[in-house]
Design an enzyme around this catalytic site. Structure first.
Site, PDB file in Angstrom:
ATOM      1  N   CYS A 149       0.043   7.711   3.662  1.00  0.00           N
ATOM      2  CA  CYS A 149       0.052   6.497   2.848  1.00  0.00           C
ATOM      3  C   CYS A 149      -1.266   6.064   2.098  1.00  0.00           C
ATOM      4  CB  CYS A 149       0.253   5.294   3.784  1.00  0.00           C
ATOM      5  SG  CYS A 149       0.182   3.734   3.202  1.00  0.00           S
ATOM      6  N   HIS A 191       3.683  -0.045   3.113  1.00  0.00           N
ATOM      7  CA  HIS A 191       2.691  -0.718   3.815  1.00  0.00           C
ATOM      8  C   HIS A 191       2.543  -2.273   3.549  1.00  0.00           C
ATOM      9  CE1 HIS A 191      -1.639   0.170   5.852  1.00  0.00           C
ATOM     10  NE2 HIS A 191      -1.538  -1.120   5.175  1.00  0.00           N
ATOM     11  N   HIS A 206       1.410  -5.106   1.913  1.00  0.00           N
ATOM     12  CA  HIS A 206       0.647  -5.584   0.743  1.00  0.00           C
ATOM     13  C   HIS A 206       1.267  -6.357  -0.259  1.00  0.00           C
ATOM     14  CE1 HIS A 206       2.924  -2.432  -1.354  1.00  0.00           C
ATOM     15  NE2 HIS A 206       2.264  -2.758  -2.500  1.00  0.00           N
ATOM     16  N   SER A 255       6.953   0.230  -3.972  1.00  0.00           N
ATOM     17  CA  SER A 255       6.587   1.843  -3.931  1.00  0.00           C
ATOM     18  C   SER A 255       6.139   2.153  -2.685  1.00  0.00           C
ATOM     19  CB  SER A 255       6.059   2.282  -5.111  1.00  0.00           C
ATOM     20  OG  SER A 255       4.899   1.727  -5.617  1.00  0.00           O
ATOM     21  N   CYS A 299      -3.171   3.037   3.734  1.00  0.00           N
ATOM     22  CA  CYS A 299      -3.768   3.115   5.199  1.00  0.00           C
ATOM     23  C   CYS A 299      -5.287   3.139   5.197  1.00  0.00           C
ATOM     24  CB  CYS A 299      -3.158   4.074   6.086  1.00  0.00           C
ATOM     25  SG  CYS A 299      -1.506   3.682   6.876  1.00  0.00           S
ATOM     26  N   ASN A 302       6.029  -8.208  -3.346  1.00  0.00           N
ATOM     27  CA  ASN A 302       7.260  -7.428  -3.610  1.00  0.00           C
ATOM     28  C   ASN A 302       7.409  -6.671  -2.238  1.00  0.00           C
ATOM     29  OD1 ASN A 302       7.792  -8.029  -6.253  1.00  0.00           O
ATOM     30  ND2 ASN A 302       6.608  -6.287  -6.971  1.00  0.00           N
ATOM     31  N   GLN A 362       0.054  -8.364  -4.439  1.00  0.00           N
ATOM     32  CA  GLN A 362      -0.656  -8.080  -5.526  1.00  0.00           C
ATOM     33  C   GLN A 362      -1.330  -9.236  -6.169  1.00  0.00           C
ATOM     34  OE1 GLN A 362       0.591  -5.377  -8.411  1.00  0.00           O
ATOM     35  NE2 GLN A 362       2.741  -4.762  -7.223  1.00  0.00           N
ATOM     36  N   HIS A 371       0.459  -0.067   9.231  1.00  0.00           N
ATOM     37  CA  HIS A 371       1.247   0.628   8.283  1.00  0.00           C
ATOM     38  C   HIS A 371       2.763  -0.241   8.758  1.00  0.00           C
ATOM     39  CE1 HIS A 371       3.107   3.268   5.331  1.00  0.00           C
ATOM     40  NE2 HIS A 371       3.905   3.662   6.211  1.00  0.00           N
TER      41      HIS A 371
HETATM   42  O1  LIG Z   1       3.034  -2.785  -8.971  1.00  0.00           O
HETATM   43  P1  LIG Z   1       4.170  -1.946  -8.441  1.00  0.00           P
HETATM   44  O2  LIG Z   1       4.259  -2.426  -7.067  1.00  0.00           O
HETATM   45  O3  LIG Z   1       4.139  -0.410  -8.352  1.00  0.00           O
HETATM   46  O4  LIG Z   1       5.480  -2.216  -9.285  1.00  0.00           O
HETATM   47  C1  LIG Z   1       6.339  -3.101  -8.836  1.00  0.00           C
HETATM   48  O5  LIG Z   1       5.842  -4.565  -9.185  1.00  0.00           O
HETATM   49  C2  LIG Z   1       5.554  -4.750 -10.570  1.00  0.00           C
HETATM   50  C3  LIG Z   1       5.145  -6.464 -10.493  1.00  0.00           C
HETATM   51  O6  LIG Z   1       6.106  -7.009 -10.053  1.00  0.00           O
HETATM   52  C4  LIG Z   1       6.771  -4.610 -11.199  1.00  0.00           C
HETATM   53  O7  LIG Z   1       6.240  -4.689 -12.885  1.00  0.00           O
HETATM   54  C5  LIG Z   1       7.280  -3.344 -11.136  1.00  0.00           C
HETATM   55  O8  LIG Z   1       8.449  -2.888 -12.009  1.00  0.00           O
HETATM   56  C6  LIG Z   1       7.623  -2.949  -9.668  1.00  0.00           C
HETATM   57  O9  LIG Z   1       8.234  -1.751  -9.358  1.00  0.00           O
END
Ligand SMILES: O=P(O)(O)O[C@H]1O[C@H](CO)[C@@H](O)[C@H](O)[C@H]1O
Ligand SMILES: O=P(O)(O)O[C@H]1O[C@H](CO)[C@@H](O)[C@H](O)[C@H]1O
Lengths: 421, 421
Positions: free
Chosen positions: B52, B172, B174, B169, B55, B161, B176, B121
């Site tokens: 990961c 873990h 997290h 993706s 991690c 997300n 943004q 994780h």
């Molecule tokens: O930034 P990440 O987690 O790779 O990507 C994810 O979040 C983003 C922000 O909402 C989006 O634009 C991406 O389509 C999604 O796959």
């Protein structure tokens, strides 16, 4: 000091139909994808599936033991699980009282129809012949007209969800029509913005938009000038000369406002010329006499396209028979290109925007017939674009530019990969 | 003649933050689902995964061979594949020139951060202890403050997300932070509508909304009166008495407009009382001294919730330490309820709406700290709601009512199903 490069630098573009912005981050196409892979639907479907509730002569899924007729082109029936119903009490939204309320609600009556596009279980618009698509358009028109007769219906939304990834629960080729008392949000907002545009410019927004993209195309072909947004443009940066603006600016020749003199875009710049984004046809995917298919300047979905009538038509039923053929032609061509892009049955949601069925005469002038294609795939048949966190909380976001997407679609063949040997 | 029944009849509700309508079709919950099944993620994750890239001590995925520190609570770093960048040329949107252009564009500079919520994780907010969630909130605040120092940043969007289905993706834990020069579309629209509300009512929209939902709750508990929208209300129809409106109408006691006399809603009705949708707390999921979590009256996603501060706070950084504890408390409780709903690690996109970082002083008054949770699941851990065709072309649509969703969430335990033995 580098110039602004639409292929590398983040920017946002305004959707004039919805007045919402889309963030474009072209450098992000380099990001590796380690997330979800969609299932690749490789199953070969039979042309008749005895367990499909949409195939001719089969029994439907509603428990009422209804049987489909042995239809030969299209078949329209009322949705067995409709989102709106004709026969329900009314709850009126009283705007005078409501002004102070944060709990505003009103009833929505309506009707939902399903339209089977073909008796053949394994067909899609992408592999139907144009003469087979014409009856689909006819079914759209006749359903619209039938709903127009219903006093309580004010709007008819024709759409297709294609592919399991788009929530389609049956691969038999079919679309839906939801007819409602209210004018749905998206159409209401488009009409509002088109009305404002008309008020200001005394022209139709989408007529102007078609002109913007096609005039420029003709111009570019004639003199070799290039849209700085085009992926093939030399330099691919935002530096413009004043002659471009004067001659081929978006509304050149159609607008009384004199173009101001543009300056070069250098870094860091405090002033530049968005109106000098001289188009050169780089967003056009394909066209015929009556319709154009393009990736709109403000596209949200990676390979989003719009199909617009070149003439000002308010609704499908205003088409001549030649225009109807041309619509069938453009539908086959864009769906075929989509399938060829990632060599798969390309998923999308697609729908028609046209004049509401209500008797507001201004809609004849305001509405401009167009279709939106919203396809979710980004990189391959199994990697889609997620419109999630930032997109839901903040702003729509895309990676590749609309011009890059248009180029990829324009490069696709119009012979379906399955039939090409 | 039947009355209007919110649990059976289609209606639409207005989101006052975005001024967009949502179609609600409650009878449609009976529809069988034969479409896509999502993968059920049953994998037991290790608490440390050597592969990961989030991690502690592992190497990141950017090719630059950066190594994560051996962090013990949260860890913030700049996104290796940012959607916006600090160091790029500027392209200004010149609105005077642009008026006539259908091709409006401007550059967007900014910065993207990733915040690891925990070194472990296999954790999520749903199974972290409240003292472990406080550092996450601290990281949000410190990132916001750091961005506030950057001259070119005007807005900070904090979000998470969660789940592969939401485009995440890496499992873990997290979130943004995307910090931008522009105020993103959603926030801009919310601020605009909150400003209009304030202009008209001289009060904060979300303060009023919290009051609407909680006053009603207290009232309902005291006198047993029921919201006609409540799934447990007797009769569950739209018939109201004038005493309800006068005593417990949404803004009763707070607004100078005298309530008009409501009439019974019969079928077919030409007039009814949306403002008499007397709330009884039926949309509240859970609360503490400082925060309330509810399914908003206008929810789009099946189990969408909002977390609102009870006091008027403009931003996370305005919280007292007690309020911060309370936010950690409410975050743990709602995410735990989500997991318990379908006994799975419940996917969602979640984010914070608060005052922009720019120096517009009106935002202190206008902004009201709140979080949105947008979860996609509808019926089970493997069946989600698709916001597709009609939703994209027409109007958002939901099946179960917000009150039914709130009741299901309110009935969930706050002890995580994995820890309950
Ligand atoms: O930034 P990440 O987690 O790779 O990507 C994810 O979040 C983003 C922000 O909402 C989006 O634009 C991406 O389509 C999604 O796959
Ligand atoms: O009516 P269907 O095809 O069963 O359902 C599909 O299309 C509808 C209209 O866009 C959506 O509301 C549903 O979420 C989707 O699954």
């Amino acid at each position: 000091s580098p110039s602004f490069d639409f292929n590398h630098h983040s920017h946002r573009r305004l959707n004039p139909l919805t007045r919402s912005w889309v963030l474009c981050s072209p450098h992000r196409t380099q990001r590796p994808w380690q997330g979800k892979q969609e299932d690749d639907d490789l199953s070969k479907r039979p042309s008749y599936d005895p367990s499909c509730y949409l195939c001719p002569t089969n029994t439907r899924a509603n428990g009422a033991h209804l049987q489909n007729p042995d239809y030969t082109d299209t078949f329209v029936f009322e949705n067995d699980f409709p989102a709106v119903q004709q026969n329900q009490p009314i709850l009126l939204h009283d705007s005078s009282e409501d002004e102070n309320s944060l709990l505003q609600v009103e009833s929505v009556r309506g009707q939902c129809h399903v339209i089977c596009f073909s008796p053949q279980h394994d067909k899609t618009l992408a592999d139907m012949a144009e003469p087979e698509i014409v009856p689909v358009i006819d079914a759209w028109i006749s359903t619209y007209k039938a709903m127009q007769q219903q006093g309580h219906i004010n709007h008819v939304q024709i759409f297709e969800n294609k592919g399991a990834i788009m929530g389609c629960s049956n691969p038999h080729p079919h679309g839906q029509v939801w007819s409602t008392e209210d004018i749905p949000q998206e159409t209401a907002v488009e009409l509002e913005n088109m009305a404002k545009y008309r008020q200001r410019h005394h022209r139709c927004m989408l007529c102007d938009y078609v002109k913007t993209e096609t005039d420029a195309d003709r111009k570019a072909k004639a003199d070799g000038s290039a849209d700085p947004l085009s992926p093939t443009a030399t330099g691919m940066n935002g530096t413009h000369t004043s002659s471009h603006t004067a001659e081929t600016g978006p509304l050149a020749g159609t607008d009384p406002t004199p173009p101001t003199t543009p300056t070069s875009t250098t870094f860091p710049s405090t002033k530049t010329m968005p109106s000098a984004t001289t188009p050169d046809g780089s967003r056009i995917v394909c066209e015929n006499d009556s319709f154009i298919c393009l990736v709109p300047f403000w596209a949200t979905w990676p390979f989003e396209t719009m199909v617009l009538s070149k003439a000002h038509l308010a609704r499908l039923s205003d088409m001549t028979s030649a225009q109807k053929q041309d619509l069938a032609n453009i539908l086959r061509r864009i769906t075929c290109r989509y399938d060829n892009l990632f060599r798969c049955s390309f998923p999308y949601s697609m729908g028609v925007h046209q004049a509401p069925t209500n008797d507001d005469v201004s809609h004849q002038e305001l509405s401009h017939l167009h279709l939106h294609f919203y396809p979710p795939l980004l990189r391959s048949s199994t990697v889609k674009k997620f419109l999630v966190g930032f997109e839901l909380l903040g702003q729509s976001q895309r990676d590749l530019t609309p011009e890059q997407a248009a180029k990829r679609l324009a490069d696709c063949s119009e012979v379906h990969y399955k039939s090409a040997v």
